[in-house]
Design an enzyme around this catalytic site. Structure first.
Site, PDB file in Angstrom:
ATOM      1  N   ASP A  10      -2.697   0.761  -0.119  1.00  0.00           N
ATOM      2  CA  ASP A  10      -2.827  -0.199   0.997  1.00  0.00           C
ATOM      3  C   ASP A  10      -2.852   0.604   2.315  1.00  0.00           C
ATOM      4  O   ASP A  10      -1.997   0.470   3.161  1.00  0.00           O
ATOM      5  CB  ASP A  10      -1.693  -1.251   0.979  1.00  0.00           C
ATOM      6  CG  ASP A  10      -0.313  -0.663   1.185  1.00  0.00           C
ATOM      7  OD1 ASP A  10      -0.088   0.516   0.814  1.00  0.00           O
ATOM      8  OD2 ASP A  10       0.559  -1.371   1.737  1.00  0.00           O
ATOM      9  N   ASP A  15      -0.222   6.257   2.810  1.00  0.00           N
ATOM     10  CA  ASP A  15      -1.258   6.129   1.780  1.00  0.00           C
ATOM     11  C   ASP A  15      -2.392   7.116   2.063  1.00  0.00           C
ATOM     12  O   ASP A  15      -2.961   7.697   1.130  1.00  0.00           O
ATOM     13  CB  ASP A  15      -1.853   4.717   1.777  1.00  0.00           C
ATOM     14  CG  ASP A  15      -0.816   3.654   1.528  1.00  0.00           C
ATOM     15  OD1 ASP A  15      -0.674   3.183   0.400  1.00  0.00           O
ATOM     16  OD2 ASP A  15      -0.123   3.296   2.505  1.00  0.00           O
ATOM     17  N   ASN A  39       0.060  -2.976   3.999  1.00  0.00           N
ATOM     18  CA  ASN A  39       0.422  -2.503   5.341  1.00  0.00           C
ATOM     19  C   ASN A  39      -0.414  -3.201   6.411  1.00  0.00           C
ATOM     20  O   ASN A  39       0.072  -3.501   7.502  1.00  0.00           O
ATOM     21  CB  ASN A  39       0.194  -0.994   5.451  1.00  0.00           C
ATOM     22  CG  ASN A  39       1.240  -0.203   4.685  1.00  0.00           C
ATOM     23  OD1 ASN A  39       2.412  -0.580   4.658  1.00  0.00           O
ATOM     24  ND2 ASN A  39       0.820   0.885   4.052  1.00  0.00           N
ATOM     25  N   THR A 121       0.303   2.870  -4.693  1.00  0.00           N
ATOM     26  CA  THR A 121       1.125   3.180  -3.514  1.00  0.00           C
ATOM     27  C   THR A 121       1.203   1.973  -2.569  1.00  0.00           C
ATOM     28  O   THR A 121       1.540   2.132  -1.400  1.00  0.00           O
ATOM     29  CB  THR A 121       0.563   4.406  -2.755  1.00  0.00           C
ATOM     30  OG1 THR A 121      -0.730   4.070  -2.235  1.00  0.00           O
ATOM     31  CG2 THR A 121       0.465   5.628  -3.646  1.00  0.00           C
ATOM     32  N   PHE A 167       9.512  -2.210   0.687  1.00  0.00           N
ATOM     33  CA  PHE A 167       8.341  -2.939   1.198  1.00  0.00           C
ATOM     34  C   PHE A 167       7.326  -3.354   0.121  1.00  0.00           C
ATOM     35  O   PHE A 167       6.889  -4.505   0.087  1.00  0.00           O
ATOM     36  CB  PHE A 167       7.635  -2.098   2.272  1.00  0.00           C
ATOM     37  CG  PHE A 167       6.425  -2.760   2.873  1.00  0.00           C
ATOM     38  CD1 PHE A 167       6.548  -3.688   3.909  1.00  0.00           C
ATOM     39  CD2 PHE A 167       5.145  -2.480   2.397  1.00  0.00           C
ATOM     40  CE1 PHE A 167       5.429  -4.304   4.453  1.00  0.00           C
ATOM     41  CE2 PHE A 167       4.022  -3.094   2.941  1.00  0.00           C
ATOM     42  CZ  PHE A 167       4.161  -4.002   3.971  1.00  0.00           C
ATOM     43  N   ASN A 168       6.899  -2.428  -0.741  1.00  0.00           N
ATOM     44  CA  ASN A 168       5.817  -2.750  -1.689  1.00  0.00           C
ATOM     45  C   ASN A 168       6.232  -3.831  -2.687  1.00  0.00           C
ATOM     46  O   ASN A 168       5.436  -4.705  -3.023  1.00  0.00           O
ATOM     47  CB  ASN A 168       5.369  -1.490  -2.458  1.00  0.00           C
ATOM     48  CG  ASN A 168       4.609  -0.530  -1.569  1.00  0.00           C
ATOM     49  OD1 ASN A 168       4.021  -0.916  -0.564  1.00  0.00           O
ATOM     50  ND2 ASN A 168       4.635   0.752  -1.937  1.00  0.00           N
ATOM     51  N   HIS A 239       6.475   8.800   1.418  1.00  0.00           N
ATOM     52  CA  HIS A 239       6.676   7.887   0.274  1.00  0.00           C
ATOM     53  C   HIS A 239       5.518   7.984  -0.729  1.00  0.00           C
ATOM     54  O   HIS A 239       5.717   8.242  -1.914  1.00  0.00           O
ATOM     55  CB  HIS A 239       6.739   6.431   0.749  1.00  0.00           C
ATOM     56  CG  HIS A 239       7.782   6.129   1.755  1.00  0.00           C
ATOM     57  ND1 HIS A 239       9.122   6.084   1.456  1.00  0.00           N
ATOM     58  CD2 HIS A 239       7.696   5.823   3.083  1.00  0.00           C
ATOM     59  CE1 HIS A 239       9.807   5.768   2.542  1.00  0.00           C
ATOM     60  NE2 HIS A 239       8.969   5.608   3.546  1.00  0.00           N
ATOM     61  N   ASP A 240       4.313   7.708  -0.224  1.00  0.00           N
ATOM     62  CA  ASP A 240       3.167   7.562  -1.135  1.00  0.00           C
ATOM     63  C   ASP A 240       2.691   8.893  -1.723  1.00  0.00           C
ATOM     64  O   ASP A 240       2.370   8.946  -2.922  1.00  0.00           O
ATOM     65  CB  ASP A 240       2.031   6.819  -0.426  1.00  0.00           C
ATOM     66  CG  ASP A 240       2.421   5.375  -0.133  1.00  0.00           C
ATOM     67  OD1 ASP A 240       3.392   4.880  -0.733  1.00  0.00           O
ATOM     68  OD2 ASP A 240       1.754   4.734   0.702  1.00  0.00           O
TER      69      ASP A 240
HETATM   70  C1  BDR Z   1       6.021   1.873   1.275  1.00  0.00           C
HETATM   71  O1  BDR Z   1       5.759   0.828   2.206  1.00  0.00           O
HETATM   72  C2  BDR Z   1       4.574   1.071   2.919  1.00  0.00           C
HETATM   73  O2  BDR Z   1       4.681   0.715   4.260  1.00  0.00           O
HETATM   74  C3  BDR Z   1       4.291   2.539   2.734  1.00  0.00           C
HETATM   75  O3  BDR Z   1       2.884   2.765   2.780  1.00  0.00           O
HETATM   76  C4  BDR Z   1       4.863   2.843   1.380  1.00  0.00           C
HETATM   77  O4  BDR Z   1       3.946   2.578   0.359  1.00  0.00           O
HETATM   78  C5  BDR Z   1       7.381   2.448   1.560  1.00  0.00           C
HETATM   79  O5  BDR Z   1       8.357   1.476   1.387  1.00  0.00           O
HETATM   80 CA    CA Z   2       1.587   2.257   0.822  1.00  0.00          CA
END
Ligand code: BDR
Ligand code: CA
Length: 308
Positions: A10, A15, A39, A121, A167-168, A239-240
Protein backbone atom coordinates in the site's frame (compact mmCIF):
# COMPACT_ATOMS: atom_id res chain seq x y z
CA UNK A 1 17.25 -18.06 -9.99
CA UNK A 2 15.36 -16.35 -7.19
CA UNK A 3 12.13 -17.56 -5.56
CA UNK A 4 9.09 -16.51 -7.61
CA UNK A 5 7.57 -13.77 -5.46
CA UNK A 6 4.55 -11.48 -5.44
CA UNK A 7 4.79 -8.32 -3.34
CA UNK A 8 1.49 -6.83 -2.16
CA UNK A 9 1.81 -3.20 -1.00
CA UNK A 10 0.00 0.00 0.00
CA UNK A 11 2.82 2.33 -1.09
CA UNK A 12 3.50 4.38 1.32
CA UNK A 13 7.01 5.46 2.35
CA UNK A 14 8.24 2.22 3.87
CA UNK A 15 6.46 0.17 1.19
CA UNK A 16 8.54 2.08 -1.38
CA UNK A 17 11.68 1.00 0.47
CA UNK A 18 10.36 -2.58 0.54
CA UNK A 19 9.87 -2.47 -3.24
CA UNK A 20 13.46 -1.26 -3.68
CA UNK A 21 14.82 -4.05 -1.48
CA UNK A 22 12.80 -6.67 -3.38
CA UNK A 23 13.76 -5.19 -6.76
CA UNK A 24 17.47 -5.45 -5.95
CA UNK A 25 17.49 -8.85 -4.22
CA UNK A 26 18.55 -11.71 -6.50
CA UNK A 27 17.12 -14.21 -3.98
CA UNK A 28 13.66 -13.15 -5.21
CA UNK A 29 12.26 -13.33 -8.71
CA UNK A 30 9.77 -10.48 -8.50
CA UNK A 31 6.81 -11.63 -10.61
CA UNK A 32 4.47 -8.76 -9.83
CA UNK A 33 3.62 -6.02 -7.39
CA UNK A 34 -0.03 -5.85 -6.37
CA UNK A 35 -1.49 -2.74 -4.77
CA UNK A 36 -4.12 -2.32 -2.08
CA UNK A 37 -5.69 0.72 -0.44
CA UNK A 38 -4.19 1.52 2.95
CA UNK A 39 -1.73 4.29 3.65
CA UNK A 40 -3.43 6.24 0.83
CA UNK A 41 -6.17 5.50 -1.73
CA UNK A 42 -5.67 2.72 -4.28
CA UNK A 43 -5.00 5.01 -7.27
CA UNK A 44 -2.04 6.44 -5.37
CA UNK A 45 -0.68 3.17 -3.95
CA UNK A 46 -0.76 1.63 -7.43
CA UNK A 47 0.77 4.67 -9.12
CA UNK A 48 3.45 5.02 -6.44
CA UNK A 49 4.38 1.35 -6.79
CA UNK A 50 4.81 1.70 -10.55
CA UNK A 51 6.85 4.89 -10.09
CA UNK A 52 9.19 3.25 -7.58
CA UNK A 53 9.76 0.27 -9.87
CA UNK A 54 10.48 2.73 -12.68
CA UNK A 55 13.11 4.51 -10.59
CA UNK A 56 14.58 1.13 -9.70
CA UNK A 57 14.90 0.32 -13.41
CA UNK A 58 12.38 -2.51 -12.99
CA UNK A 59 9.67 -1.58 -15.49
CA UNK A 60 9.66 -5.29 -16.31
CA UNK A 61 7.68 -5.94 -13.09
CA UNK A 62 3.94 -5.41 -13.67
CA UNK A 63 1.75 -3.63 -11.11
CA UNK A 64 -1.83 -4.84 -10.62
CA UNK A 65 -4.48 -2.86 -8.72
CA UNK A 66 -6.52 -4.56 -6.01
CA UNK A 67 -9.05 -3.63 -3.33
CA UNK A 68 -10.18 -0.01 -2.97
CA UNK A 69 -11.33 -0.47 0.61
CA UNK A 70 -11.25 -2.96 3.47
CA UNK A 71 -13.72 -5.88 3.38
CA UNK A 72 -15.96 -4.15 5.93
CA UNK A 73 -16.03 -0.50 6.90
CA UNK A 74 -14.35 2.61 5.64
CA UNK A 75 -10.76 3.12 4.52
CA UNK A 76 -8.75 5.19 7.00
CA UNK A 77 -5.70 6.59 5.25
CA UNK A 78 -2.51 7.92 6.84
CA UNK A 79 -1.44 10.96 4.80
CA UNK A 80 -0.23 12.54 8.03
CA UNK A 81 2.63 10.01 8.01
CA UNK A 82 3.23 9.41 4.30
CA UNK A 83 2.27 12.78 2.72
CA UNK A 84 -0.73 13.69 0.52
CA UNK A 85 0.51 11.58 -2.40
CA UNK A 86 1.68 8.76 -0.11
CA UNK A 87 5.30 9.36 -1.05
CA UNK A 88 6.58 12.36 0.85
CA UNK A 89 4.99 14.83 -1.58
CA UNK A 90 7.58 13.96 -4.24
CA UNK A 91 4.83 13.70 -6.88
CA UNK A 92 6.48 10.76 -8.60
CA UNK A 93 5.18 9.29 -11.81
CA UNK A 94 6.44 6.81 -14.37
CA UNK A 95 5.89 3.13 -14.93
CA UNK A 96 2.54 1.56 -15.71
CA UNK A 97 -0.40 0.08 -13.86
CA UNK A 98 -2.09 -2.90 -15.54
CA UNK A 99 -5.85 -3.49 -15.55
CA UNK A 100 -6.18 -7.08 -14.29
CA UNK A 101 -7.16 -7.41 -10.65
CA UNK A 102 -4.62 -8.24 -7.95
CA UNK A 103 -6.50 -11.22 -6.45
CA UNK A 104 -6.92 -12.88 -9.83
CA UNK A 105 -3.29 -12.27 -10.79
CA UNK A 106 -2.05 -13.72 -7.49
CA UNK A 107 -3.87 -16.94 -8.29
CA UNK A 108 -2.92 -17.01 -11.96
CA UNK A 109 0.78 -16.44 -11.28
CA UNK A 110 0.79 -18.92 -8.39
CA UNK A 111 -0.70 -21.65 -10.59
CA UNK A 112 1.60 -20.82 -13.46
CA UNK A 113 4.71 -21.13 -11.27
CA UNK A 114 3.47 -24.00 -9.09
CA UNK A 115 5.03 -22.59 -5.92
CA UNK A 116 5.45 -18.94 -5.01
CA UNK A 117 6.24 -16.69 -2.08
CA UNK A 118 3.85 -13.86 -1.19
CA UNK A 119 5.04 -10.85 0.79
CA UNK A 120 2.39 -8.43 2.05
CA UNK A 121 3.22 -5.01 3.44
CA UNK A 122 -0.26 -3.51 3.60
CA UNK A 123 -3.73 -4.48 4.82
CA UNK A 124 -4.49 -8.10 3.91
CA UNK A 125 -7.56 -7.33 1.77
CA UNK A 126 -6.13 -8.55 -1.56
CA UNK A 127 -4.80 -11.79 -0.14
CA UNK A 128 -8.04 -12.46 1.78
CA UNK A 129 -10.04 -11.94 -1.41
CA UNK A 130 -7.68 -14.17 -3.37
CA UNK A 131 -7.79 -17.01 -0.88
CA UNK A 132 -11.58 -16.73 -0.44
CA UNK A 133 -12.15 -16.78 -4.20
CA UNK A 134 -9.54 -19.46 -4.93
CA UNK A 135 -9.15 -21.61 -1.76
CA UNK A 136 -6.58 -23.87 -3.47
CA UNK A 137 -4.25 -20.85 -3.68
CA UNK A 138 -2.83 -22.06 -0.34
CA UNK A 139 -1.42 -25.11 -2.14
CA UNK A 140 0.66 -22.88 -4.41
CA UNK A 141 1.98 -20.46 -1.78
CA UNK A 142 5.04 -21.95 -0.15
CA UNK A 143 5.35 -19.11 2.35
CA UNK A 144 3.53 -15.89 3.13
CA UNK A 145 5.54 -13.18 4.88
CA UNK A 146 3.48 -10.29 6.20
CA UNK A 147 4.27 -7.02 7.85
CA UNK A 148 1.49 -6.67 10.35
CA UNK A 149 0.32 -7.17 13.90
CA UNK A 150 1.66 -6.52 17.38
CA UNK A 151 2.02 -9.69 19.40
CA UNK A 152 3.43 -8.71 22.78
CA UNK A 153 6.41 -11.04 22.35
CA UNK A 154 8.93 -8.24 22.86
CA UNK A 155 8.72 -4.91 24.65
CA UNK A 156 8.03 -3.24 21.28
CA UNK A 157 5.01 -5.39 20.45
CA UNK A 158 2.18 -2.98 21.22
CA UNK A 159 -0.06 -0.99 18.88
CA UNK A 160 0.56 2.01 16.67
CA UNK A 161 -2.90 2.64 15.14
CA UNK A 162 -4.53 2.11 18.55
CA UNK A 163 -3.01 1.25 21.93
CA UNK A 164 -3.00 -2.43 20.99
CA UNK A 165 -3.51 -2.67 17.20
CA UNK A 166 -0.97 -2.36 14.39
CA UNK A 167 -2.02 -0.30 11.32
CA UNK A 168 -2.23 -3.03 8.62
CA UNK A 169 -4.34 -5.41 10.73
CA UNK A 170 -6.36 -2.53 12.22
CA UNK A 171 -7.20 -1.29 8.71
CA UNK A 172 -8.80 -4.61 7.71
CA UNK A 173 -9.18 -6.98 10.68
CA UNK A 174 -11.59 -9.32 8.85
CA UNK A 175 -9.06 -9.80 6.07
CA UNK A 176 -6.35 -10.66 8.61
CA UNK A 177 -8.66 -13.16 10.32
CA UNK A 178 -9.42 -14.82 6.96
CA UNK A 179 -5.70 -15.08 6.15
CA UNK A 180 -4.84 -16.50 9.60
CA UNK A 181 -7.59 -19.13 9.24
CA UNK A 182 -6.88 -19.94 5.58
CA UNK A 183 -4.17 -22.54 6.02
CA UNK A 184 -1.53 -20.29 4.46
CA UNK A 185 1.97 -20.80 5.81
CA UNK A 186 2.18 -17.32 7.31
CA UNK A 187 5.23 -15.68 8.87
CA UNK A 188 4.23 -12.48 10.67
CA UNK A 189 6.75 -9.67 11.00
CA UNK A 190 5.06 -7.39 13.51
CA UNK A 191 5.89 -4.31 15.53
CA UNK A 192 7.62 -6.62 18.04
CA UNK A 193 10.61 -6.56 15.69
CA UNK A 194 9.97 -3.63 13.33
CA UNK A 195 9.99 -1.21 16.28
CA UNK A 196 13.19 -2.70 17.65
CA UNK A 197 15.55 0.31 17.42
CA UNK A 198 18.35 -1.84 15.98
CA UNK A 199 16.33 -2.14 12.74
CA UNK A 200 15.75 1.59 12.18
CA UNK A 201 17.83 3.97 10.06
CA UNK A 202 19.54 6.64 12.16
CA UNK A 203 19.91 10.24 10.99
CA UNK A 204 23.51 9.42 10.02
CA UNK A 205 22.36 6.41 7.99
CA UNK A 206 19.87 8.67 6.21
CA UNK A 207 22.50 11.33 5.47
CA UNK A 208 24.83 8.65 4.10
CA UNK A 209 22.13 7.65 1.59
CA UNK A 210 22.42 11.11 0.05
CA UNK A 211 26.02 10.62 -1.03
CA UNK A 212 25.67 7.09 -2.40
CA UNK A 213 24.41 8.41 -5.72
CA UNK A 214 22.14 5.62 -7.00
CA UNK A 215 18.52 6.56 -7.85
CA UNK A 216 17.35 4.10 -5.16
CA UNK A 217 19.50 5.77 -2.50
CA UNK A 218 18.29 9.23 -3.53
CA UNK A 219 14.65 8.17 -3.27
CA UNK A 220 15.30 6.45 0.06
CA UNK A 221 17.03 9.58 1.34
CA UNK A 222 14.12 11.89 0.46
CA UNK A 223 11.33 9.69 1.81
CA UNK A 224 13.22 8.79 5.00
CA UNK A 225 14.05 12.42 5.72
CA UNK A 226 10.40 13.35 5.22
CA UNK A 227 9.30 10.52 7.54
CA UNK A 228 11.58 11.37 10.48
CA UNK A 229 10.72 15.06 10.25
CA UNK A 230 6.98 14.45 9.85
CA UNK A 231 6.62 11.80 12.55
CA UNK A 232 9.22 13.28 14.91
CA UNK A 233 10.91 9.90 15.35
CA UNK A 234 14.73 9.95 15.34
CA UNK A 235 14.69 6.64 13.42
CA UNK A 236 13.29 5.73 10.02
CA UNK A 237 11.32 2.60 10.87
CA UNK A 238 11.78 -0.05 8.20
CA UNK A 239 8.56 -1.98 8.89
CA UNK A 240 7.91 -3.13 5.33
CA UNK A 241 11.50 -3.79 4.19
CA UNK A 242 11.75 -6.18 7.17
CA UNK A 243 9.01 -8.39 5.68
CA UNK A 244 10.92 -8.50 2.38
CA UNK A 245 14.13 -9.23 4.28
CA UNK A 246 12.43 -12.26 5.88
CA UNK A 247 11.75 -13.62 2.39
CA UNK A 248 15.35 -12.89 1.34
CA UNK A 249 17.03 -14.22 4.47
CA UNK A 250 14.71 -15.85 7.01
CA UNK A 251 17.61 -16.61 9.36
CA UNK A 252 17.80 -12.92 10.30
CA UNK A 253 14.72 -13.58 12.45
CA UNK A 254 13.67 -15.79 15.33
CA UNK A 255 10.08 -17.09 15.15
CA UNK A 256 7.64 -18.58 17.64
CA UNK A 257 4.60 -20.51 16.50
CA UNK A 258 1.32 -19.39 18.05
CA UNK A 259 -2.38 -19.51 17.35
CA UNK A 260 -3.43 -15.92 16.62
CA UNK A 261 -6.93 -14.47 16.49
CA UNK A 262 -7.94 -10.97 15.54
CA UNK A 263 -10.26 -8.86 17.70
CA UNK A 264 -13.15 -7.83 15.45
CA UNK A 265 -15.13 -5.45 17.62
CA UNK A 266 -14.91 -2.80 20.31
CA UNK A 267 -11.94 -0.73 21.27
CA UNK A 268 -9.53 -3.59 20.68
CA UNK A 269 -10.67 -4.06 17.03
CA UNK A 270 -7.67 -5.02 14.93
CA UNK A 271 -5.62 -6.33 17.84
CA UNK A 272 -3.77 -9.61 17.24
CA UNK A 273 -4.51 -11.95 20.15
CA UNK A 274 -1.80 -14.52 20.79
CA UNK A 275 -2.89 -17.87 22.22
CA UNK A 276 -0.27 -18.85 24.78
CA UNK A 277 -2.26 -21.33 26.84
CA UNK A 278 -0.52 -24.66 26.20
CA UNK A 279 -3.72 -26.67 26.66
CA UNK A 280 -5.47 -24.89 23.79
CA UNK A 281 -4.53 -26.60 20.54
CA UNK A 282 -4.80 -24.28 17.57
CA UNK A 283 -3.01 -24.23 14.25
CA UNK A 284 -0.37 -21.57 14.49
CA UNK A 285 1.33 -18.92 12.44
CA UNK A 286 4.99 -18.11 12.86
CA UNK A 287 5.44 -14.83 14.66
CA UNK A 288 8.76 -12.98 14.64
CA UNK A 289 10.06 -12.62 18.18
CA UNK A 290 13.63 -11.50 17.47
CA UNK A 291 15.72 -9.95 14.72
CA UNK A 292 19.40 -9.44 13.98
CA UNK A 293 18.90 -5.73 13.41
CA UNK A 294 22.41 -4.67 12.43
CA UNK A 295 22.73 -7.45 9.87
CA UNK A 296 19.34 -6.58 8.43
CA UNK A 297 20.29 -2.92 8.09
CA UNK A 298 23.54 -3.83 6.41
CA UNK A 299 21.70 -6.02 3.90
CA UNK A 300 19.17 -3.26 3.22
CA UNK A 301 21.80 -0.56 2.68
CA UNK A 302 24.05 -2.77 0.56
CA UNK A 303 21.22 -3.66 -1.75
CA UNK A 304 20.19 -0.02 -2.19
CA UNK A 305 23.77 1.00 -2.88
CA UNK A 306 24.07 -1.83 -5.39
CA UNK A 307 27.06 -3.33 -3.52
CA UNK A 308 25.93 -6.89 -4.28
C1 BDR B 1 2.63 -0.46 8.69
O1 BDR B 1 1.65 0.57 8.56
C2 BDR B 1 1.88 1.33 7.40
O2 BDR B 1 1.64 2.69 7.61
C3 BDR B 1 3.30 1.05 7.01
O3 BDR B 1 3.45 1.17 5.60
C4 BDR B 1 3.53 -0.36 7.48
O4 BDR B 1 3.12 -1.29 6.52
C5 BDR B 1 3.30 -0.31 10.03
O5 BDR B 1 2.38 -0.47 11.05
CA1 CA C 1 2.70 -0.66 4.22
Amino acid sequence: MGKPTILDVDTGIDDALAILLAAYSPELELLAVTAVAGNVHLEKTARNSAAVLHIAGRDDVPVYPGARKPLIGKLRTAEWVHGEDGLAGLGLSGGRVERESAAHMMYRLAKEHGSIVVVTTGPLTNLALAVSTYPDLVDYVEKHYMMGGAYGLTRYGFGNASPTAEFNVWQDPEAAEIVFESGLNTYAIGLDVTMDPSTGLSLEDIEALKSCGSPACTLAYHVSKFYVERVGDPLMRLHDPLAVAAAVSEELFGFEEHGVEVALCGKARGTTLVERRPWIKKRGIKVASGVRGEEFKQLFLERLRGDR
